[in-house]
Design an enzyme around this catalytic site. Sequence first.
Site, mmCIF file in Angstrom:
data_model
loop_
_atom_site.group_PDB
_atom_site.id
_atom_site.type_symbol
_atom_site.label_atom_id
_atom_site.label_comp_id
_atom_site.label_asym_id
_atom_site.label_seq_id
_atom_site.Cartn_x
_atom_site.Cartn_y
_atom_site.Cartn_z
ATOM 1 N N ARG A 68 34.670 25.024 31.878
ATOM 2 C CA ARG A 68 34.696 24.599 32.860
ATOM 3 C C ARG A 68 34.206 23.567 33.948
ATOM 4 O O ARG A 68 33.985 23.087 34.328
ATOM 5 C CB ARG A 68 35.689 24.937 33.231
ATOM 6 C CG ARG A 68 35.297 26.327 33.914
ATOM 7 C CD ARG A 68 36.676 27.102 35.064
ATOM 8 N NE ARG A 68 36.765 27.018 36.376
ATOM 9 C CZ ARG A 68 36.526 26.696 37.166
ATOM 10 N NH1 ARG A 68 35.698 27.322 37.636
ATOM 11 N NH2 ARG A 68 36.947 26.504 38.370
ATOM 12 N N TRP A 106 21.290 27.521 39.257
ATOM 13 C CA TRP A 106 20.551 28.396 38.981
ATOM 14 C C TRP A 106 20.059 28.451 37.785
ATOM 15 O O TRP A 106 19.612 29.405 37.191
ATOM 16 C CB TRP A 106 20.312 29.580 39.605
ATOM 17 C CG TRP A 106 21.675 30.247 39.363
ATOM 18 C CD1 TRP A 106 23.126 30.107 40.259
ATOM 19 C CD2 TRP A 106 21.858 31.468 39.815
ATOM 20 N NE1 TRP A 106 24.094 30.939 39.805
ATOM 21 C CE2 TRP A 106 23.007 32.479 39.575
ATOM 22 C CE3 TRP A 106 20.397 32.568 40.098
ATOM 23 C CZ2 TRP A 106 23.323 34.244 39.992
ATOM 24 C CZ3 TRP A 106 21.302 34.034 40.070
ATOM 25 C CH2 TRP A 106 22.510 34.805 39.401
ATOM 26 N N ASN A 121 24.320 23.079 45.061
ATOM 27 C CA ASN A 121 24.954 24.077 43.986
ATOM 28 C C ASN A 121 25.381 23.447 42.356
ATOM 29 O O ASN A 121 24.830 23.711 41.807
ATOM 30 C CB ASN A 121 25.717 24.022 44.506
ATOM 31 C CG ASN A 121 27.225 25.809 44.074
ATOM 32 O OD1 ASN A 121 27.836 26.516 45.043
ATOM 33 N ND2 ASN A 121 26.788 25.392 42.512
ATOM 34 N N SER A 154 23.905 25.074 48.718
ATOM 35 C CA SER A 154 22.662 25.138 47.152
ATOM 36 C C SER A 154 23.146 26.277 46.469
ATOM 37 O O SER A 154 24.468 26.702 46.749
ATOM 38 C CB SER A 154 21.389 25.108 47.896
ATOM 39 O OG SER A 154 20.350 25.194 47.011
ATOM 40 N N GLU A 191 36.669 22.394 44.928
ATOM 41 C CA GLU A 191 37.287 22.811 43.594
ATOM 42 C C GLU A 191 38.167 24.063 43.442
ATOM 43 O O GLU A 191 38.660 24.802 42.282
ATOM 44 C CB GLU A 191 36.038 22.998 42.650
ATOM 45 C CG GLU A 191 34.958 24.670 42.944
ATOM 46 C CD GLU A 191 34.135 24.560 44.568
ATOM 47 O OE1 GLU A 191 33.366 25.237 44.832
ATOM 48 O OE2 GLU A 191 34.372 23.803 45.026
ATOM 49 N N GLY A 227 25.539 31.985 44.118
ATOM 50 C CA GLY A 227 25.743 32.207 42.728
ATOM 51 C C GLY A 227 26.497 33.732 42.303
ATOM 52 O O GLY A 227 27.086 34.019 40.959
ATOM 53 N N ASP A 276 29.441 34.728 43.213
ATOM 54 C CA ASP A 276 30.737 34.311 43.106
ATOM 55 C C ASP A 276 32.058 34.764 42.596
ATOM 56 O O ASP A 276 32.002 33.896 41.067
ATOM 57 C CB ASP A 276 31.193 32.588 43.399
ATOM 58 C CG ASP A 276 30.825 31.811 43.511
ATOM 59 O OD1 ASP A 276 30.064 32.196 42.169
ATOM 60 O OD2 ASP A 276 31.041 30.101 42.922
ATOM 61 N N GLU A 314 30.233 34.290 29.094
ATOM 62 C CA GLU A 314 29.098 33.299 30.274
ATOM 63 C C GLU A 314 29.030 34.807 30.997
ATOM 64 O O GLU A 314 27.903 34.592 31.625
ATOM 65 C CB GLU A 314 30.097 33.152 31.425
ATOM 66 C CG GLU A 314 29.552 32.651 33.047
ATOM 67 C CD GLU A 314 31.024 32.534 33.706
ATOM 68 O OE1 GLU A 314 30.272 31.621 34.326
ATOM 69 O OE2 GLU A 314 32.179 32.700 32.945
#
EC number: 3.2.1.28
Length: 599
Positions: free
Chosen positions: A187, A194, A231, A241, A309, A340, A342, A550
């Site tokens: 996705r 990062w 980001n 960012s 999103e 990052g 989240d 991931e």
Amino acid sequence: MPPRPPRPHKLLVFLVLFLFSVPLLRPIHMAPTAAVAGGGVEAEAEAEALLGLLQRVQSEALRAFGPNDFDPKLYVDLPLAADASAAAALASLPRAAPSRGEMEAYISRYFALAGSDLVAAADPPDFERDPPGFLPRVERAEARAWALEVHALWKDLTRRVAPAVAARPDRHTLLPLPGRVVVPGSRFREVYYWDSYWVVRGLLVSKMYETAKDIVLNLVYLVEKYGFVLNGARSYYTNRSQPPLLSSMVLDIYMATGDMAFVRRVFPSLLKEHSFWMSEVHNVAVMDNHGRVHNLSRYQAMWNKPRPESATIDEEFASKLSTAAKEKFYHQVASTAETGWDFSSRWMRDSTDMTTLTTSCIIPVDLNTFILKMEQDIAFFAKLIGESTTSEIFSEASKARHNAIDSVLWNTDMEQWLDYWLPTDGNCQGVYQWKSISQNRAIFASNFVPLWLNAQHSGLEQFVDEAKSVRVMRSLQKSGLLQPAGIATSLSNTGQQWDFPNGWAPLQHLIVEGLLRSGSGEARELAEDIATRWVRTNYDAYKATGAMHEKYDVVTCGKSGGGGEYKPQTGFGWSNGVILSFLDEFGWPQDKKIDCLSS
């Protein structure tokens, strides 16, 4: 309210602003738009109109398709079809509870497929099936064959932004980028900030130096256009960012290639990015018990609306809040996305309630580690290109941040660095008196990230001496984070993806590199043990599923991770990069088995 803080590193900020004319930040909660970036008012209006349309489509799609397997991001990634206009699409949008068939027909008529505005880059010109000098110390046949398969994934993840995006930006949320891109996968159809650091690390192992430079130059393009690295490369990410690792990418590429022209090309953008993180939006001042004021940084998005999103998700969480409370929640959700992480209990006052996110009132250990690294890198580059005054200024800035991290975030009893929580009764600006009770004593992998500052270019003094590194290592060993398949992100199983039992490639790599360069033989052995666990779980999951993941469940070797607001993803940029980096660093002897049964 506490008194207003002094501006951080005044001379440094003045120099950067004067030399490079960094555009001033818009007021807090307002996203930098196309107009700010030089696109003009008309371009700004067109971008906002498209995004507004796509969010309407997202909401109607949820009604038509239902919540099962619904991914809101899909709908804001849709480009307009070649023969469609935003106005016509808006006028024809089905309303009053459209059926599944009506919604499918509408999307098919007015939009192209998500991701179709990225085109395959074919074989990158610097890709070789088995590059000379690739992983010379990986001796075991199964390990080498798998490493070559991971290496080959760069071909699948390398794209170019279609020319139509630059020609008609009003038809795409994807941003035009000048060079080849490497996407994380699934996705995540665009460049992420990062993630790109570990992609670059893997590309360097794969000897794909030109592709690695392209990735950095794409991020530099964003800095030059927006004043910071977004980001991700979408118009809906211009409000925040992500963990700042651009200078680290530049340093690693320079160390691998010695390309001075590349350093000179990107250097002004590194100064511009540093200025962004030094702004009042991100600065917090804390006075220690000796009366010294320390400036540290926090995450804070420039947004107070639902994230486009994930708008349907954010709106559901906020549905029972007042209007003012909703804006605060949306701001905190976007600020957490900037971290990052989240999402994670790390940012919540109540780990069971997402509406208690207070990220902008937390001074994070890892963010300040990354900014200290940025300051060290800029000092190094400035000296390299003959800017001695700038080098001295950034060297002093890094020393000040080093002192601030040790004064505000270090906890002697736990032998860890801890996030610092500010009171939430204001806007978390001012000079705060340091209190030990404000350190968050919950254990997260981020508490050990400052060890990574040991893993620097030659000539720099170690951030943590060997004796202290050993004490931190002992703390890590007793923390409960070390699991059979790697380092857990936290000890709290909340269902959030940046919590237990998930482990993430970046955190394994940061901590392993820090242990490895600490000067302690015992710490090096622990680093190799953690890397071995991580390689084995990635290998077994790959053999079982045919994919790199991931994140991983570190309790069970060979199991991918779960939780969070979307389905687990495969691909996967930073996982690939960390595996190749670990195999490059430690090798894999012929007599060392690689499957989970060997654990």
